[in-house]
Design a protein around this motif. Sequence first.
Motif, PDB file in Angstrom:
ATOM      1  N   LEU A 191       5.581  -2.795 -14.318  1.00 47.66           N
ATOM      2  CA  LEU A 191       6.866  -2.147 -14.042  1.00 47.66           C
ATOM      3  C   LEU A 191       7.754  -3.029 -13.174  1.00 47.66           C
ATOM      4  CD1 LEU A 191       8.817   0.243 -14.038  1.00 47.66           C
ATOM      5  CD2 LEU A 191       7.444   1.266 -12.202  1.00 47.66           C
ATOM      6  N   LEU A 192       7.190  -3.638 -12.153  1.00 46.00           N
ATOM      7  CA  LEU A 192       7.986  -4.484 -11.263  1.00 46.00           C
ATOM      8  C   LEU A 192       8.516  -5.716 -11.976  1.00 46.00           C
ATOM      9  CD1 LEU A 192       5.938  -4.244  -7.959  1.00 46.00           C
ATOM     10  CD2 LEU A 192       8.321  -3.563  -8.274  1.00 46.00           C
ATOM     11  N   ASN A 193       7.750  -6.253 -12.910  1.00 44.39           N
ATOM     12  CA  ASN A 193       8.252  -7.397 -13.668  1.00 44.39           C
ATOM     13  C   ASN A 193       9.370  -6.985 -14.617  1.00 44.39           C
ATOM     14  OD1 ASN A 193       6.882 -10.106 -13.137  1.00 44.39           O
ATOM     15  ND2 ASN A 193       5.137  -8.720 -13.174  1.00 44.39           N
ATOM     16  N   ARG A 194       9.305  -5.757 -15.122  1.00 47.54           N
ATOM     17  CA  ARG A 194      10.440  -5.259 -15.905  1.00 47.54           C
ATOM     18  C   ARG A 194      11.665  -5.089 -15.009  1.00 47.54           C
ATOM     19  NH1 ARG A 194      10.016  -0.438 -19.980  1.00 47.54           N
ATOM     20  NH2 ARG A 194      12.131  -1.253 -20.305  1.00 47.54           N
ATOM     21  N   VAL A 195      11.460  -4.634 -13.804  1.00 50.07           N
ATOM     22  CA  VAL A 195      12.567  -4.533 -12.846  1.00 50.07           C
ATOM     23  C   VAL A 195      13.176  -5.910 -12.626  1.00 50.07           C
ATOM     24  CG1 VAL A 195      13.157  -4.055 -10.442  1.00 50.07           C
ATOM     25  CG2 VAL A 195      11.664  -2.484 -11.688  1.00 50.07           C
ATOM     26  N   ARG A 196      12.319  -6.897 -12.435  1.00 50.29           N
ATOM     27  CA  ARG A 196      12.786  -8.263 -12.203  1.00 50.29           C
ATOM     28  C   ARG A 196      13.605  -8.796 -13.370  1.00 50.29           C
ATOM     29  NH1 ARG A 196      11.044 -13.559 -13.312  1.00 50.29           N
ATOM     30  NH2 ARG A 196      11.421 -15.017 -11.593  1.00 50.29           N
ATOM     31  N   ASP A 197      13.143  -8.517 -14.590  1.00 51.49           N
ATOM     32  CA  ASP A 197      13.763  -9.100 -15.773  1.00 51.49           C
ATOM     33  C   ASP A 197      14.941  -8.294 -16.314  1.00 51.49           C
ATOM     34  OD1 ASP A 197      11.897 -11.141 -15.696  1.00 51.49           O
ATOM     35  OD2 ASP A 197      10.513 -10.135 -17.070  1.00 51.49           O
ATOM     36  N   GLU A 198      14.987  -6.988 -16.042  1.00 50.63           N
ATOM     37  CA  GLU A 198      15.956  -6.131 -16.722  1.00 50.63           C
ATOM     38  C   GLU A 198      16.990  -5.473 -15.802  1.00 50.63           C
ATOM     39  OE1 GLU A 198      14.055  -3.402 -19.441  1.00 50.63           O
ATOM     40  OE2 GLU A 198      12.353  -4.771 -19.714  1.00 50.63           O
ATOM     41  N   VAL A 199      16.722  -5.372 -14.520  1.00 47.59           N
ATOM     42  CA  VAL A 199      17.688  -4.745 -13.609  1.00 47.59           C
ATOM     43  C   VAL A 199      18.473  -5.863 -12.931  1.00 47.59           C
ATOM     44  CG1 VAL A 199      18.011  -3.144 -11.693  1.00 47.59           C
ATOM     45  CG2 VAL A 199      16.121  -2.810 -13.283  1.00 47.59           C
TER      46      VAL A 199
ATOM     47  N   TYR B 141      -3.501   7.677 -16.136  1.00 44.90           N
ATOM     48  CA  TYR B 141      -2.452   7.278 -15.197  1.00 44.90           C
ATOM     49  C   TYR B 141      -1.546   6.205 -15.787  1.00 44.90           C
ATOM     50  CZ  TYR B 141      -3.307   9.768 -10.830  1.00 44.90           C
ATOM     51  OH  TYR B 141      -3.375  10.726  -9.859  1.00 44.90           O
ATOM     52  N   VAL B 142      -2.144   5.220 -16.427  1.00 41.31           N
ATOM     53  CA  VAL B 142      -1.341   4.137 -16.992  1.00 41.31           C
ATOM     54  C   VAL B 142      -0.422   4.664 -18.083  1.00 41.31           C
ATOM     55  CG1 VAL B 142      -1.450   2.009 -18.341  1.00 41.31           C
ATOM     56  CG2 VAL B 142      -2.987   2.331 -16.395  1.00 41.31           C
ATOM     57  N   ALA B 143      -0.928   5.539 -18.935  1.00 47.62           N
ATOM     58  CA  ALA B 143      -0.092   6.098 -19.992  1.00 47.62           C
ATOM     59  C   ALA B 143       1.062   6.891 -19.416  1.00 47.62           C
ATOM     60  CB  ALA B 143      -0.942   6.996 -20.902  1.00 47.62           C
ATOM     61  N   SER B 144       0.806   7.618 -18.330  1.00 41.62           N
ATOM     62  CA  SER B 144       1.868   8.408 -17.698  1.00 41.62           C
ATOM     63  C   SER B 144       2.966   7.513 -17.137  1.00 41.62           C
ATOM     64  CB  SER B 144       1.275   9.280 -16.593  1.00 41.62           C
ATOM     65  OG  SER B 144       2.273  10.036 -15.950  1.00 41.62           O
ATOM     66  N   LEU B 145       2.581   6.433 -16.462  1.00 40.54           N
ATOM     67  CA  LEU B 145       3.578   5.526 -15.895  1.00 40.54           C
ATOM     68  C   LEU B 145       4.335   4.797 -16.991  1.00 40.54           C
ATOM     69  CD1 LEU B 145       4.882   4.303 -13.408  1.00 40.54           C
ATOM     70  CD2 LEU B 145       3.043   2.604 -13.336  1.00 40.54           C
ATOM     71  N   SER B 146       3.631   4.358 -18.030  1.00 39.03           N
ATOM     72  CA  SER B 146       4.276   3.642 -19.131  1.00 39.03           C
ATOM     73  C   SER B 146       5.306   4.525 -19.827  1.00 39.03           C
ATOM     74  CB  SER B 146       3.231   3.168 -20.147  1.00 39.03           C
ATOM     75  OG  SER B 146       2.331   2.254 -19.553  1.00 39.03           O
ATOM     76  N   ALA B 147       4.989   5.818 -19.968  1.00 36.23           N
ATOM     77  CA  ALA B 147       5.882   6.730 -20.679  1.00 36.23           C
ATOM     78  C   ALA B 147       7.195   6.950 -19.954  1.00 36.23           C
ATOM     79  CB  ALA B 147       5.179   8.073 -20.893  1.00 36.23           C
ATOM     80  N   GLN B 148       7.214   6.751 -18.643  1.00 35.18           N
ATOM     81  CA  GLN B 148       8.445   6.997 -17.901  1.00 35.18           C
ATOM     82  C   GLN B 148       9.102   5.722 -17.377  1.00 35.18           C
ATOM     83  OE1 GLN B 148       6.063   9.229 -14.624  1.00 35.18           O
ATOM     84  NE2 GLN B 148       7.933   8.581 -13.611  1.00 35.18           N
ATOM     85  N   GLU B 149       8.611   4.556 -17.823  1.00 35.71           N
ATOM     86  CA  GLU B 149       9.187   3.295 -17.350  1.00 35.71           C
ATOM     87  C   GLU B 149      10.686   3.210 -17.630  1.00 35.71           C
ATOM     88  OE1 GLU B 149       7.347  -0.261 -18.693  1.00 35.71           O
ATOM     89  OE2 GLU B 149       5.768  -0.205 -17.180  1.00 35.71           O
TER      90      GLU B 149
ATOM     91  N   ASP C 258       0.824  -1.206   0.000  1.00 32.10           N
ATOM     92  CA  ASP C 258       0.000   0.000   0.000  1.00 32.10           C
ATOM     93  C   ASP C 258       0.858   1.256   0.000  1.00 32.10           C
ATOM     94  OD1 ASP C 258       0.842  -0.826   2.491  1.00 32.10           O
ATOM     95  OD2 ASP C 258      -0.938  -0.144   3.557  1.00 32.10           O
ATOM     96  N   TYR C 259       1.999   1.217   0.698  1.00 34.33           N
ATOM     97  CA  TYR C 259       2.902   2.370   0.686  1.00 34.33           C
ATOM     98  C   TYR C 259       3.455   2.606  -0.715  1.00 34.33           C
ATOM     99  CZ  TYR C 259       3.037   2.587   5.808  1.00 34.33           C
ATOM    100  OH  TYR C 259       2.718   2.725   7.128  1.00 34.33           O
ATOM    101  N   LEU C 260       3.847   1.528  -1.392  1.00 37.08           N
ATOM    102  CA  LEU C 260       4.410   1.677  -2.736  1.00 37.08           C
ATOM    103  C   LEU C 260       3.380   2.276  -3.686  1.00 37.08           C
ATOM    104  CD1 LEU C 260       6.729   1.204  -4.749  1.00 37.08           C
ATOM    105  CD2 LEU C 260       5.716  -1.033  -5.231  1.00 37.08           C
ATOM    106  N   LEU C 261       2.151   1.819  -3.600  1.00 39.24           N
ATOM    107  CA  LEU C 261       1.118   2.333  -4.486  1.00 39.24           C
ATOM    108  C   LEU C 261       0.885   3.827  -4.260  1.00 39.24           C
ATOM    109  CD1 LEU C 261      -1.373  -0.665  -4.319  1.00 39.24           C
ATOM    110  CD2 LEU C 261      -0.055   0.065  -6.317  1.00 39.24           C
ATOM    111  N   VAL C 262       0.954   4.268  -3.011  1.00 45.67           N
ATOM    112  CA  VAL C 262       0.834   5.698  -2.727  1.00 45.67           C
ATOM    113  C   VAL C 262       2.002   6.458  -3.340  1.00 45.67           C
ATOM    114  CG1 VAL C 262       0.925   7.439  -0.894  1.00 45.67           C
ATOM    115  CG2 VAL C 262      -0.562   5.447  -0.638  1.00 45.67           C
ATOM    116  N   GLU C 263       3.221   5.931  -3.190  1.00 48.06           N
ATOM    117  CA  GLU C 263       4.390   6.596  -3.741  1.00 48.06           C
ATOM    118  C   GLU C 263       4.286   6.735  -5.260  1.00 48.06           C
ATOM    119  OE1 GLU C 263       7.396   7.611  -1.558  1.00 48.06           O
ATOM    120  OE2 GLU C 263       5.425   7.679  -0.628  1.00 48.06           O
ATOM    121  N   VAL C 264       3.856   5.664  -5.923  1.00 44.51           N
ATOM    122  CA  VAL C 264       3.724   5.702  -7.383  1.00 44.51           C
ATOM    123  C   VAL C 264       2.640   6.692  -7.797  1.00 44.51           C
ATOM    124  CG1 VAL C 264       3.099   4.382  -9.441  1.00 44.51           C
ATOM    125  CG2 VAL C 264       4.584   3.352  -7.711  1.00 44.51           C
ATOM    126  N   ALA C 265       1.489   6.622  -7.143  1.00 43.01           N
ATOM    127  CA  ALA C 265       0.377   7.500  -7.521  1.00 43.01           C
ATOM    128  C   ALA C 265       0.730   8.969  -7.307  1.00 43.01           C
ATOM    129  CB  ALA C 265      -0.876   7.124  -6.725  1.00 43.01           C
TER     130      ALA C 265
END
Length: 378
Positions: free
Chosen positions: A301-309, A350-358, A138-145
Amino acid sequence: MATEAGMNRARAALIEEYRQLLRAQGIDHLTQPRVVSSEERALLWDRIRRQGEQAAADYGDKNLLAEHEHLHGPLEEVEDELPERYAGTAERIERAVHALGFELPGPVYVGEYPHQSFNAQACSVRSGTLLLINSGLDYLLVEVALALGTRILIAERDENGSIRPQRATRAMRRRRDHADENLANSLATYVLHTDPMSGGKQQVDTTARGVMSYLAAGAATDFAVAHEYGHFLAGHLNGSGRRRTGTDWLRKSHAQEFEADEIGMLLSLKAQEYDGQLSALSFGKHITVQGAFLFFAVDHLLNRVRDEVVEIGKEKIVSDHPPSDARAAALRRTLTELEGSHVFQLADAYVASLSAQEDKTLDSLRRLMRDARPDGGH
């Protein structure tokens, strides 16, 4: 039909098993009562007030907190014990279950547990079923939003009736850059320590955009919990396979995940009627839908973190659900049939905004991880 006394006994036994589970892992601090003294509450309230005033000044917007400060009442002098983290969410969802004509198939309790999966997990115990939300979710979701909220530009109509988009000021760009930096920190500490709060804190925003962000984050958390109730109601947790991790986690098929998404969305839409904040808004349903798709976007986003970082390591994030894009597409088809396409307006923004900065977020996260290495990344 079970008596109220019998249900209370079953719930008490289930909560005790939850506490035993945490004690066995050495994390029973999660069950300790969270007490906030009047001094701590006063300091928190002062920080919220100051940062809210700053946000209003930076955005040239109204400070909604100042307008409605009388609703909060005077600070009490006694110590307050905070409620269980997911008690309110579970209560609203269970009211929705009964309102829709369903019955819970047995005792169930919603708690938190660091199982390293962004998606919630179900655990079978003697007294019933535990629906466990990853610690820090829940904290992470607040930070992202809140970070996404810094990218919102308000459009207004001028005297001629034309749409005039808001221009980003230096103060607004500064808040956005600060939010981007904090977002990378929050992701890193969530993945590594299931505690995004230790990685930085987004600035409090009590303007309209900030309030919208808090509501979106709450709706995303509600959907995560409602999804698990969906599994419970559909019978997916009966005789499910186990994921061997030392805990009796119940596994579900991909088909069951899609079904739980649909049931969870229906529960969320009904449960928002019992949320005082959302039910008072004409667009409360839009925020509820926004929450579900924000959840899918953060999962992506988290799955991209898992696979790419590579600096983090894949073992830090458990991934056993269908791809979030497929889940979002399936739920979108269902909601379009039920509610119409207009219900996605907030979600799409919101989704477009997050996707654009992934990509930028992943680059910041890689740099952060390299800088944290003792050898400086060499």
